[in-house]
Design a protein around this motif. Structure first.
Motif, PDB file in Angstrom:
ATOM      1  N   ILE A   7      66.042  12.731 -71.611  1.00  0.00           N
ATOM      2  CA  ILE A   7      66.832  12.044 -70.730  1.00  0.00           C
ATOM      3  C   ILE A   7      68.344  12.130 -71.433  1.00  0.00           C
ATOM      4  CG2 ILE A   7      67.875  10.358 -69.152  1.00  0.00           C
ATOM      5  CD1 ILE A   7      65.740  11.781 -68.381  1.00  0.00           C
ATOM      6  N   GLU A   8      67.976  11.551 -72.826  1.00  0.00           N
ATOM      7  CA  GLU A   8      69.517  11.575 -73.280  1.00  0.00           C
ATOM      8  C   GLU A   8      69.731  12.950 -73.181  1.00  0.00           C
ATOM      9  OE1 GLU A   8      71.858   9.281 -73.115  1.00  0.00           O
ATOM     10  OE2 GLU A   8      70.175   8.358 -71.967  1.00  0.00           O
ATOM     11  N   GLU A   9      69.118  13.592 -74.112  1.00  0.00           N
ATOM     12  CA  GLU A   9      69.439  14.668 -74.602  1.00  0.00           C
ATOM     13  C   GLU A   9      69.943  15.441 -73.441  1.00  0.00           C
ATOM     14  OE1 GLU A   9      67.374  19.092 -75.975  1.00  0.00           O
ATOM     15  OE2 GLU A   9      66.314  16.711 -76.933  1.00  0.00           O
ATOM     16  N   LEU A  10      69.677  15.889 -72.129  1.00  0.00           N
ATOM     17  CA  LEU A  10      69.503  16.452 -71.177  1.00  0.00           C
ATOM     18  C   LEU A  10      71.658  15.485 -70.618  1.00  0.00           C
ATOM     19  CD1 LEU A  10      66.527  16.486 -68.603  1.00  0.00           C
ATOM     20  CD2 LEU A  10      67.818  18.396 -69.969  1.00  0.00           C
ATOM     21  N   ARG A  11      71.156  14.306 -70.474  1.00  0.00           N
ATOM     22  CA  ARG A  11      72.683  13.920 -70.310  1.00  0.00           C
ATOM     23  C   ARG A  11      73.720  14.543 -71.274  1.00  0.00           C
ATOM     24  NH1 ARG A  11      73.236   8.986 -68.066  1.00  0.00           N
ATOM     25  NH2 ARG A  11      71.603   8.385 -67.879  1.00  0.00           N
ATOM     26  N   GLU A  12      73.727  14.723 -73.023  1.00  0.00           N
ATOM     27  CA  GLU A  12      74.312  15.387 -73.299  1.00  0.00           C
ATOM     28  C   GLU A  12      75.310  16.402 -73.632  1.00  0.00           C
ATOM     29  OE1 GLU A  12      77.009  15.458 -76.500  1.00  0.00           O
ATOM     30  OE2 GLU A  12      76.506  13.093 -76.035  1.00  0.00           O
ATOM     31  N   LYS A  13      73.931  16.817 -72.771  1.00  0.00           N
ATOM     32  CA  LYS A  13      73.919  18.760 -72.401  1.00  0.00           C
ATOM     33  C   LYS A  13      74.809  18.733 -71.017  1.00  0.00           C
ATOM     34  CE  LYS A  13      69.539  20.860 -74.232  1.00  0.00           C
ATOM     35  NZ  LYS A  13      68.837  21.247 -74.194  1.00  0.00           N
ATOM     36  N   LEU A  14      74.864  17.796 -70.275  1.00  0.00           N
ATOM     37  CA  LEU A  14      75.459  17.527 -68.960  1.00  0.00           C
ATOM     38  C   LEU A  14      77.162  17.615 -69.652  1.00  0.00           C
ATOM     39  CD1 LEU A  14      72.829  16.476 -66.527  1.00  0.00           C
ATOM     40  CD2 LEU A  14      73.819  18.697 -66.748  1.00  0.00           C
ATOM     41  N   ARG A  15      77.148  16.537 -70.193  1.00  0.00           N
ATOM     42  CA  ARG A  15      78.306  15.890 -71.164  1.00  0.00           C
ATOM     43  C   ARG A  15      78.798  17.597 -71.614  1.00  0.00           C
ATOM     44  NH1 ARG A  15      75.757  11.195 -73.985  1.00  0.00           N
ATOM     45  NH2 ARG A  15      76.216   9.736 -72.479  1.00  0.00           N
ATOM     46  N   ASP A  16      77.941  18.535 -73.024  1.00  0.00           N
ATOM     47  CA  ASP A  16      78.704  19.095 -72.921  1.00  0.00           C
ATOM     48  C   ASP A  16      79.508  20.249 -71.650  1.00  0.00           C
ATOM     49  OD1 ASP A  16      78.745  18.410 -75.594  1.00  0.00           O
ATOM     50  OD2 ASP A  16      76.943  20.154 -75.964  1.00  0.00           O
ATOM     51  N   TYR A  17      78.492  20.527 -71.235  1.00  0.00           N
ATOM     52  CA  TYR A  17      78.683  21.396 -69.819  1.00  0.00           C
ATOM     53  C   TYR A  17      80.075  21.135 -68.812  1.00  0.00           C
ATOM     54  CZ  TYR A  17      77.866  24.021 -65.131  1.00  0.00           C
ATOM     55  OH  TYR A  17      77.205  25.349 -64.245  1.00  0.00           O
ATOM     56  N   TYR A  18      80.052  19.843 -68.549  1.00  0.00           N
ATOM     57  CA  TYR A  18      80.765  19.277 -67.763  1.00  0.00           C
ATOM     58  C   TYR A  18      83.047  19.390 -69.002  1.00  0.00           C
ATOM     59  CZ  TYR A  18      78.002  18.821 -64.001  1.00  0.00           C
ATOM     60  OH  TYR A  18      77.558  18.859 -62.775  1.00  0.00           O
ATOM     61  N   GLY A  19      82.387  18.727 -69.971  1.00  0.00           N
ATOM     62  CA  GLY A  19      83.322  19.260 -70.779  1.00  0.00           C
ATOM     63  C   GLY A  19      84.437  20.091 -70.669  1.00  0.00           C
ATOM     64  N   THR A  20      82.830  21.544 -71.220  1.00  0.00           N
ATOM     65  CA  THR A  20      83.600  22.160 -71.222  1.00  0.00           C
ATOM     66  C   THR A  20      84.099  23.247 -70.244  1.00  0.00           C
ATOM     67  OG1 THR A  20      81.899  23.215 -72.828  1.00  0.00           O
ATOM     68  CG2 THR A  20      83.183  25.224 -71.992  1.00  0.00           C
TER      69      THR A  20
END
Length: 54
Positions: A7-20
């Motif tokens: 879950i934390e790995e997915l949350r981090e990937k989503l942060r990267d996705y939305y941050g980009t």
């Protein structure tokens, strides 16, 4: 991989996705990034699936 780590790995990937998206000129990504921080585990899984993130 334990579920919590996944879950934390997915949350981090989503942060990267939305941050980009945010720095690429999509201001609505800021709202999604803010919501992301308050999502529970099921919502993170759903959001990742919706955005084709594994």
């Amino acid at each position: 991989m334990p579920e919590e780590e996944k879950i934390e790995e997915l949350r981090e990937k989503l942060r990267d996705y939305y941050g980009t998206a945010m720095v690429s000129g999509m201001p609505m990504a800021v709202v999604d990034l803010a919501k992301l921080e308050n999502m529970d585990d099921d919502e993170i899984l759903e959001e990742a699936e919706k955005n084709h993130i594994r």
